[in-house]
Design an enzyme around this catalytic site. Structure first.
Site, PDB file in Angstrom:
ATOM      1  N   PRO A   2      -4.301   0.986   2.138  1.00 16.51           N
ATOM      2  CA  PRO A   2      -5.605   1.230   2.756  1.00 16.51           C
ATOM      3  C   PRO A   2      -5.966   2.712   2.740  1.00 16.51           C
ATOM      4  O   PRO A   2      -5.119   3.556   2.986  1.00 16.51           O
ATOM      5  CB  PRO A   2      -5.429   0.723   4.187  1.00 16.51           C
ATOM      6  CG  PRO A   2      -3.973   0.576   4.406  1.00 16.51           C
ATOM      7  CD  PRO A   2      -3.336   0.399   3.072  1.00 16.51           C
ATOM      8  N   GLU A   3      -7.203   3.002   2.417  1.00 20.81           N
ATOM      9  CA  GLU A   3      -7.683   4.380   2.458  1.00 20.81           C
ATOM     10  C   GLU A   3      -8.611   4.546   3.651  1.00 20.81           C
ATOM     11  O   GLU A   3      -8.830   3.617   4.427  1.00 20.81           O
ATOM     12  CB  GLU A   3      -8.369   4.732   1.128  1.00 20.81           C
ATOM     13  CG  GLU A   3      -7.367   4.772  -0.033  1.00 20.81           C
ATOM     14  CD  GLU A   3      -7.903   5.575  -1.221  1.00 20.81           C
ATOM     15  OE1 GLU A   3      -8.764   6.451  -1.021  1.00 20.81           O
ATOM     16  OE2 GLU A   3      -7.448   5.315  -2.346  1.00 20.81           O
ATOM     17  N   HIS A 104       5.617 -11.834   9.221  1.00 31.34           N
ATOM     18  CA  HIS A 104       5.346 -10.397   9.184  1.00 31.34           C
ATOM     19  C   HIS A 104       4.450  -9.946  10.334  1.00 31.34           C
ATOM     20  O   HIS A 104       3.951  -8.830  10.329  1.00 31.34           O
ATOM     21  CB  HIS A 104       4.723 -10.014   7.841  1.00 31.34           C
ATOM     22  CG  HIS A 104       5.564 -10.401   6.674  1.00 31.34           C
ATOM     23  ND1 HIS A 104       6.844  -9.907   6.489  1.00 31.34           N
ATOM     24  CD2 HIS A 104       5.341 -11.245   5.647  1.00 31.34           C
ATOM     25  CE1 HIS A 104       7.356 -10.428   5.395  1.00 31.34           C
ATOM     26  NE2 HIS A 104       6.478 -11.249   4.859  1.00 31.34           N
ATOM     27  N   ARG A 123       5.524  -4.894   4.243  1.00 36.61           N
ATOM     28  CA  ARG A 123       6.400  -3.859   3.677  1.00 36.61           C
ATOM     29  C   ARG A 123       6.899  -2.881   4.727  1.00 36.61           C
ATOM     30  O   ARG A 123       7.762  -2.057   4.453  1.00 36.61           O
ATOM     31  CB  ARG A 123       5.664  -3.121   2.550  1.00 36.61           C
ATOM     32  CG  ARG A 123       5.319  -4.064   1.403  1.00 36.61           C
ATOM     33  CD  ARG A 123       4.687  -3.345   0.253  1.00 36.61           C
ATOM     34  NE  ARG A 123       5.611  -2.382  -0.357  1.00 36.61           N
ATOM     35  CZ  ARG A 123       5.286  -1.595  -1.365  1.00 36.61           C
ATOM     36  NH1 ARG A 123       4.066  -1.631  -1.858  1.00 36.61           N
ATOM     37  NH2 ARG A 123       6.158  -0.742  -1.851  1.00 36.61           N
ATOM     38  N   LYS A 166      -6.255  28.100  -6.572  1.00 39.24           N
ATOM     39  CA  LYS A 166      -5.306  27.005  -6.805  1.00 39.24           C
ATOM     40  C   LYS A 166      -5.252  26.657  -8.291  1.00 39.24           C
ATOM     41  O   LYS A 166      -6.263  26.338  -8.891  1.00 39.24           O
ATOM     42  CB  LYS A 166      -5.747  25.761  -6.016  1.00 39.24           C
ATOM     43  CG  LYS A 166      -5.049  25.589  -4.672  1.00 39.24           C
ATOM     44  CD  LYS A 166      -5.206  24.143  -4.211  1.00 39.24           C
ATOM     45  CE  LYS A 166      -4.940  23.902  -2.766  1.00 39.24           C
ATOM     46  NZ  LYS A 166      -3.720  24.381  -2.203  1.00 39.24           N
TER      47      LYS A 166
END
Ligand SMILES: [Zn+2]
Length: 293
Positions: A2-3, A104, A123, A166
């Site tokens: 998920p973002e 789960h 997970r 950078k």
């Protein structure tokens, strides 16, 4: 994984069940997720009222009446399933998914309004932690995070200054959580495509020699905000088994312009390019080599 938009969608899905309600009963069906749960996890939650639910980067923060903050992260595969007291279940789908995945279901919050929020994480890279509200600034998980991409502190000047000098790629810089918090692989690819900037370009090239933003930085910030807002509006997007908080699998139907579209025509108007996949820092990058410069 998920973002930010997915996490924001989860936060919004949890709010109606948790905000203003008390934890009547908390089930911690195992002692650890990614890390061990706090020893007194259940005791510090039960009886407390959730006074508000916020978000910092990909962390969901539930403020409790005790002065603690419940900090939650979905990890790779974490999701919440929410049942409201007055909600009619659709027996077929709901029952099927529940029985299939209940092994789960690690943490269950039974709220005083009759709502139930169940955290499922096959997970187990997710985490839950309790932190005193007045110590939140010192919390190691949050301390090093850069500005929120949708907040006021994030603008072209800030991004250019963070990228000044950078030598890493622009893509790597945007994935660095110290530069901007909560951006992941998908939305970085999408934002770079929308701003027509190559993911391989040096990060320093969005700033002039004095660290001031150029037009690229302005376009990029605008693109980042747009892709995130679009995704939040669409209810987030999903890979594999990440699910929306109401438990409906496949709810996230967000379409990406370049992500996972290797070999497809570039969607930029008047561009004849084909989306290419390359690997940068061990992660797949999807971009158009023709219009992204
Ligand atoms: Zn193109």
């Amino acid at each position: 994984m998920p973002e930010l938009p997915e996490v924001e969608t989860v936060r919004r899905g949890l709010a109606p069940v948790m905000e203003g309600a008390r934890f009547d009963k908390v089930e911690a069906r195992r002692g650890d997720l990614r890390w061990p749960l706090p020893k007194d996890f259940v005791r510090r939650l039960e009886g407390q009222t959730v006074t508000g639910i916020g978000r910092r980067a990909k962390y969901i923060l539930a403020d409790l009446s005790s002065g603690d903050v419940l900090l939650m992260h979905l990890g790779m595969s974490g999701s919440f399933r929410v049942t409201k007291a007055d909600e009619e279940r659709t027996p077929g789908d709901f029952h099927h998914e529940r029985s299939k995945l209940s092994a789960h279901d690690h943490i269950v919050f039974h709220m005083s309004n009759g709502g139930v929020a169940t955290f499922n994480d096959p997970r187990r890279f997710g985490c839950m932690k309790l932190v005193a509200r007045d110590r939140l600034d010192e919390e190691p998980l949050l301390r090093a995070l850069g500005p929120e991409p949708l907040g006021n502190a994030f603008d072209a000047a800030m991004l250019a200054s963070a990228c000044e000098g950078k030598q890493t790629s622009l893509k790597a810089a945007l994935l660095d959580q110290r530069v901007v918090a909560g951006l992941g692989n998908i939305y970085v690819c999408e934002a770079l495509h929308r701003s027509l900037l190559s993911p391989k370009r040096k990060a320093s090239t969005i700033a002039d020699r004095k660290g001031a933003p150029n037009q690229r930085a302005v376009l990029l910030v605008d693109a980042i905000r747009t892709v995130l807002n679009d995704a939040i509006k669409a209810g987030g997007s999903s890979l594999r088994d990440h699910r929306q908080t109401d438990g409906e699998l496949g709810y996230f139907q967000h379409s990406f312009r370049v992500y996972d579209r290797e070999g497809e025509p570039c969607p930029t108007r008047n561009c004849n390019g084909v989306i290419r996949r390359v690997v940068q820092n061990g992660r797949s990058t999807f971009y158009c080599p023709v219009c992204q410069k």
